[in-house]
Write a protein that holds these residues in place. Sequence first.
Motif, PDB file in Angstrom:
ATOM      1  N   ASP A  32       0.812  -1.219   0.000  1.00  0.00           N
ATOM      2  CA  ASP A  32       0.000   0.000   0.000  1.00  0.00           C
ATOM      3  C   ASP A  32       0.844   1.269   0.000  1.00  0.00           C
ATOM      4  O   ASP A  32       0.426   2.303  -0.511  1.00  0.00           O
ATOM      5  CB  ASP A  32      -0.968  -0.008   1.184  1.00  0.00           C
ATOM      6  CG  ASP A  32      -2.002  -1.119   1.056  1.00  0.00           C
ATOM      7  OD1 ASP A  32      -2.292  -1.546  -0.075  1.00  0.00           O
ATOM      8  OD2 ASP A  32      -2.513  -1.554   2.106  1.00  0.00           O
ATOM      9  N   ARG A  34       3.716   1.436  -1.556  1.00  0.00           N
ATOM     10  CA  ARG A  34       4.498   1.403  -2.800  1.00  0.00           C
ATOM     11  C   ARG A  34       6.002   1.340  -2.530  1.00  0.00           C
ATOM     12  O   ARG A  34       6.805   1.951  -3.204  1.00  0.00           O
ATOM     13  CB  ARG A  34       4.180   2.584  -3.726  1.00  0.00           C
ATOM     14  CG  ARG A  34       2.707   2.841  -3.988  1.00  0.00           C
ATOM     15  CD  ARG A  34       2.002   1.619  -4.550  1.00  0.00           C
ATOM     16  NE  ARG A  34       0.676   1.908  -5.055  1.00  0.00           N
ATOM     17  CZ  ARG A  34      -0.457   1.511  -4.468  1.00  0.00           C
ATOM     18  NH1 ARG A  34      -0.426   0.820  -3.341  1.00  0.00           N
ATOM     19  NH2 ARG A  34      -1.631   1.781  -5.003  1.00  0.00           N
ATOM     20  N   GLU A  35       6.370   0.563  -1.519  1.00  0.00           N
ATOM     21  CA  GLU A  35       7.777   0.357  -1.143  1.00  0.00           C
ATOM     22  C   GLU A  35       8.268  -0.931  -1.798  1.00  0.00           C
ATOM     23  O   GLU A  35       8.417  -1.976  -1.155  1.00  0.00           O
ATOM     24  CB  GLU A  35       7.908   0.281   0.380  1.00  0.00           C
ATOM     25  CG  GLU A  35       7.497   1.543   1.096  1.00  0.00           C
ATOM     26  CD  GLU A  35       8.506   2.665   0.943  1.00  0.00           C
ATOM     27  OE1 GLU A  35       9.634   2.420   0.445  1.00  0.00           O
ATOM     28  OE2 GLU A  35       8.178   3.800   1.327  1.00  0.00           O
ATOM     29  N   TRP A  36       8.520  -0.866  -3.104  1.00  0.00           N
ATOM     30  CA  TRP A  36       8.729  -2.079  -3.893  1.00  0.00           C
ATOM     31  C   TRP A  36      10.002  -2.829  -3.531  1.00  0.00           C
ATOM     32  O   TRP A  36      10.005  -4.066  -3.500  1.00  0.00           O
ATOM     33  CB  TRP A  36       8.676  -1.739  -5.384  1.00  0.00           C
ATOM     34  CG  TRP A  36       7.403  -1.034  -5.741  1.00  0.00           C
ATOM     35  CD1 TRP A  36       7.274   0.203  -6.301  1.00  0.00           C
ATOM     36  CD2 TRP A  36       6.056  -1.507  -5.542  1.00  0.00           C
ATOM     37  NE1 TRP A  36       5.939   0.527  -6.451  1.00  0.00           N
ATOM     38  CE2 TRP A  36       5.174  -0.512  -5.989  1.00  0.00           C
ATOM     39  CE3 TRP A  36       5.515  -2.679  -5.003  1.00  0.00           C
ATOM     40  CZ2 TRP A  36       3.789  -0.651  -5.933  1.00  0.00           C
ATOM     41  CZ3 TRP A  36       4.138  -2.820  -4.949  1.00  0.00           C
ATOM     42  CH2 TRP A  36       3.294  -1.812  -5.416  1.00  0.00           C
ATOM     43  N   ARG A  69       3.037  -4.160  -8.778  1.00  0.00           N
ATOM     44  CA  ARG A  69       3.231  -2.739  -9.091  1.00  0.00           C
ATOM     45  C   ARG A  69       2.389  -2.320 -10.298  1.00  0.00           C
ATOM     46  O   ARG A  69       1.686  -1.311 -10.256  1.00  0.00           O
ATOM     47  CB  ARG A  69       4.709  -2.470  -9.358  1.00  0.00           C
ATOM     48  CG  ARG A  69       5.021  -1.032  -9.608  1.00  0.00           C
ATOM     49  CD  ARG A  69       6.505  -0.847  -9.824  1.00  0.00           C
ATOM     50  NE  ARG A  69       6.818   0.559  -9.748  1.00  0.00           N
ATOM     51  CZ  ARG A  69       8.026   1.034  -9.577  1.00  0.00           C
ATOM     52  NH1 ARG A  69       9.054   0.235  -9.454  1.00  0.00           N
ATOM     53  NH2 ARG A  69       8.224   2.328  -9.528  1.00  0.00           N
ATOM     54  N   GLU A  73      -0.772   0.438  -9.601  1.00  0.00           N
ATOM     55  CA  GLU A  73      -0.359   1.802  -9.918  1.00  0.00           C
ATOM     56  C   GLU A  73      -0.936   2.237 -11.255  1.00  0.00           C
ATOM     57  O   GLU A  73      -1.042   1.412 -12.157  1.00  0.00           O
ATOM     58  CB  GLU A  73       1.170   1.908  -9.975  1.00  0.00           C
ATOM     59  CG  GLU A  73       1.816   1.917  -8.623  1.00  0.00           C
ATOM     60  CD  GLU A  73       3.306   2.237  -8.700  1.00  0.00           C
ATOM     61  OE1 GLU A  73       3.934   2.037  -9.753  1.00  0.00           O
ATOM     62  OE2 GLU A  73       3.844   2.678  -7.686  1.00  0.00           O
ATOM     63  N   PRO A  74      -1.243   3.500 -11.448  1.00  0.00           N
ATOM     64  CA  PRO A  74      -1.323   4.507 -10.392  1.00  0.00           C
ATOM     65  C   PRO A  74      -2.664   4.402  -9.682  1.00  0.00           C
ATOM     66  O   PRO A  74      -3.681   4.104 -10.298  1.00  0.00           O
ATOM     67  CB  PRO A  74      -1.201   5.823 -11.149  1.00  0.00           C
ATOM     68  CG  PRO A  74      -1.778   5.529 -12.502  1.00  0.00           C
ATOM     69  CD  PRO A  74      -1.485   4.071 -12.773  1.00  0.00           C
ATOM     70  N   ARG A  76      -4.583   4.010  -5.412  1.00  0.00           N
ATOM     71  CA  ARG A  76      -4.495   3.821  -3.973  1.00  0.00           C
ATOM     72  C   ARG A  76      -5.013   2.434  -3.630  1.00  0.00           C
ATOM     73  O   ARG A  76      -5.895   1.910  -4.313  1.00  0.00           O
ATOM     74  CB  ARG A  76      -5.341   4.856  -3.227  1.00  0.00           C
ATOM     75  CG  ARG A  76      -4.815   6.273  -3.370  1.00  0.00           C
ATOM     76  CD  ARG A  76      -5.912   7.320  -3.330  1.00  0.00           C
ATOM     77  NE  ARG A  76      -6.979   7.132  -4.299  1.00  0.00           N
ATOM     78  CZ  ARG A  76      -6.886   7.333  -5.615  1.00  0.00           C
ATOM     79  NH1 ARG A  76      -5.740   7.697  -6.153  1.00  0.00           N
ATOM     80  NH2 ARG A  76      -7.914   7.167  -6.419  1.00  0.00           N
TER      81      ARG A  76
END
Length: 150
Positions: A32, A34-36, A69, A73-74, A76
């Motif tokens: 959530d 976006r810390e890939w 991802r 994306e893009p 929420r």
Amino acid sequence: MTEFEVLAAQVRRLTDIEELRLLKARYFAWVDGREWQLLRGLFAEDCTFTSSARLPDLAGPDDFVDFVRATVEPGRSTHLGFMPRFEFADDDHATGTWSMFDVVELDDPRRPGWFGLGTYVERYRRVGGGWRITSWHLERGAVRRLSRPS
């Protein structure tokens, strides 16, 4: 086993359970958030990924993170897991089952978001002193498309 040894083993098992709960909490937070790169580090190199939904089976953390991802994306998202149940094969291998739901809102008007329910079934292995996910399976119970306001 002495009473102390039994108590020490119980504390170790409870510590393992808490570490597995935190591993999954990081999974949800990093998807959530976006810390890939951080997300990728939660998986063993030989991890496999499957789903009952119309998702491709993926081999390896890089393919999985790339897929997630591109899917969220893009936009929420909110992913929640609860009611974890753990079974331990030995001190370094466990299976976890999590009830889950997720909501994904996408910015692209051509791609509807969704609300989903299901169950994660995962296998874990202790690697280098920490737990890693070695098998990830999402069993979808329901998925509902989100309608866009007119």
